[in-house]
Design a protein around this motif. Structure first.
Motif, PDB file in Angstrom:
ATOM      1  N   GLU A 188      -3.995   2.850  -1.387  1.00  0.00           N
ATOM      2  CA  GLU A 188      -3.660   3.126   0.000  1.00  0.00           C
ATOM      3  C   GLU A 188      -4.131   1.988   0.899  1.00  0.00           C
ATOM      4  OE1 GLU A 188      -1.766   5.553   0.714  1.00  0.00           O
ATOM      5  OE2 GLU A 188      -1.862   6.547  -1.250  1.00  0.00           O
ATOM      6  N   GLU A 189      -3.668   2.013   2.143  1.00  0.00           N
ATOM      7  CA  GLU A 189      -4.000   0.946   3.081  1.00  0.00           C
ATOM      8  C   GLU A 189      -5.487   0.891   3.396  1.00  0.00           C
ATOM      9  OE1 GLU A 189      -2.394  -0.820   7.380  1.00  0.00           O
ATOM     10  OE2 GLU A 189      -1.695   1.117   6.614  1.00  0.00           O
TER      11      GLU A 189
ATOM     12  N   THR B  45      -1.972   3.539  -7.685  1.00  0.00           N
ATOM     13  CA  THR B  45      -1.615   3.608  -6.266  1.00  0.00           C
ATOM     14  C   THR B  45      -2.829   3.208  -5.439  1.00  0.00           C
ATOM     15  OG1 THR B  45      -0.062   5.414  -6.676  1.00  0.00           O
ATOM     16  CG2 THR B  45      -0.735   5.045  -4.404  1.00  0.00           C
TER      17      THR B  45
ATOM     18  N   PRO C 164       0.826  -1.216   0.000  1.00  0.00           N
ATOM     19  CA  PRO C 164       0.000   0.000   0.000  1.00  0.00           C
ATOM     20  C   PRO C 164       0.860   1.265   0.000  1.00  0.00           C
ATOM     21  CG  PRO C 164      -0.824  -1.582   1.585  1.00  0.00           C
ATOM     22  CD  PRO C 164       0.469  -2.128   1.101  1.00  0.00           C
ATOM     23  N   GLY C 165       0.460   2.217  -0.831  1.00  0.00           N
ATOM     24  CA  GLY C 165       1.179   3.481  -0.933  1.00  0.00           C
ATOM     25  C   GLY C 165       2.225   3.509  -2.021  1.00  0.00           C
TER      26      GLY C 165
END
Length: 393
Positions: free
Chosen positions: A133-134, A131, A118-119
């Motif tokens: 994210e978490e 991308t 993630p990220g």
């Protein structure tokens, strides 16, 4: 007198104390056996309600905890893209069962579904970046507009809450032909349970109370037949049945054949069990009936048969379970045609050629044991009485 009584009570109390460790050991051993028998059944029962994807990834003992699972989801429709500077951006939220979840890895290819953390920025084929994210928020950017009528696929690993439902049972119970197979199993099992009981009851009475030459030899023969493997006699029995059927013009794949087969395989145990029970009945009852002029048939029908119900019920439980759960004999004598396929054969067909449908296997196991369980609980109070009677004179 009181001193003697007190001494006896003290000895009895001391003997109880001395036996208590052994009693505890017996109770502990029974408890261990019960647990060892119950755990697999409980695991199968829990698994039958689990989601099929979770069932394939983790054991039933983890069914109440969240687990990581590889998932795939498409992005929003390309028509929702926006232009930011020189880039076209498509963003959104990855949801698990309609709720946000924790993402531990992601990718844009099925060959590498967990390549990025993630990220991190993933360089996609043909240009553009991805991308995630978490918390599941994703962002896709490209210098060229996103095309197509559907979004791009994103592969990701997320924490999934445990899921239970009746989907596995619905799939089994609504399968094509399952109702017909259920009726076929009842058609096979009920006569194949009643016929050997009737024949064995007459034979057991004759071997117990009727004087005849070679009676002991017949009893020894019955005991010897108990150890004959079913698989050894299947092919000779089938050939004999086919020859007889061809002589009388009867087809091979009929219910009569499988009834006779199960009768032959069940008779040795039935005769042995019922003979032990009937021979233990009080001799005075039989002799009094003969003095009153009763024939052997009247003694059997009016006295022996009603008194032998526990033994009849105990064997009926075993025979019903064996025939209901049978697959080998049913396949040999009935085949795998749609018209005569029994429930066990139908459930085997649902598993497919590779047997990888665990969710079908677990649910079908409980569907198939529903009827035997009902029979067992209805007659279980006679089981121990029927098995033990006659073992001790």
């Amino acid at each position: 007198m009181s001193n003697t009584t007190a001494a006896n009570d003290a000895k009895f109390g001391l003997s109880k104390l001395r036996r208590s460790p052994l009693t505890l050991l017996v109770h502990f051993s029974v408890m261990v056996i019960v647990v060892l028998w119950t755990l697999p059944t409980a695991g199968l029962f829990i698994s039958s309600f689990r989601d099929k994807d979770q069932l394939a990834l983790s054991g039933w003992w983890t069914s109440l905890t969240a687990s990581q699972q590889n998932l795939v989801e498409r992005t929003d429709d390309p028509s929702k893209q926006v232009k930011q500077g020189n880039n076209y951006v498509l963003s959104g939220q990855l949801l698990v069962d309609g709720k946000p979840s924790t993402i531990s890895a992601f990718g844009f290819s099925s060959r590498e579904p967990t390549r990025y953390l993630p990220g991190e920025v993933a360089e996609m084929n043909g240009g553009g970046t991805l991308t995630v994210e978490e918390n599941g928020e994703y962002k896709m950017t490209s210098l060229e507009p996103f095309k197509g009528s559907r979004g791009k696929r994103i592969f990701y690993t997320a924490v999934v809450a445990p899921k239970f439902g009746l989907a596995n049972y619905e799939e089994v119970l609504t399968a094509e032909g399952i109702g017909r197979s259920f009726i076929n199993s009842l058609t096979v099992t009920i006569p194949a349970t009643i016929i050997p009981i009737l024949i064995a009851a007459y034979a057991a009475y004759a071997l117990s109370w009727m004087k005849m030459p070679g009676r002991n030899l017949l009893i020894a023969l019955v005991v010897g037949l108990l150890v004959v493997p079913l698989q050894m006699s299947l092919i000779p029995l089938l050939r004999l049945y086919n020859d007889i059927g061809a002589f009388f013009g009867v087809g091979a794949k009929t219910y009569l054949g499988i009834w006779l087969a199960h009768t032959g395989f069940g008779l040795p145990l039935a005769i042995y069990l019922l003979r032990n029970y009937i021979s233990s009945l009080p001799r005075e009852i039989i002799e009094s009936a003969k003095v009153d002029g009763a024939t052997d048939f009247e003694i059997f029908m009016r006295i022996v048969l009603p008194l032998s119900f526990p033994a009849l019920a105990s064997f009926g439980i075993f025979q019903f379970l064996w025939v209901w759960n049978d697959l080998l004999v049913a396949t040999v004598f009935l085949g795998t045609g749609e018209e005569h396929m029994v429930l066990t054969a139908r459930l085997r067909e649902l598993l497919g050629s590779r047997g990888g449908n665990w969710e079908i296997l677990t649910a079908s196991a409980f569907v198939s044991i529903a009827v035997p369980l009902a029979v067992f609980f209805a007659l279980q109070r006679y089981l121990v009485r029927g098995l033990l009677s006659g073992s001790v004179k």
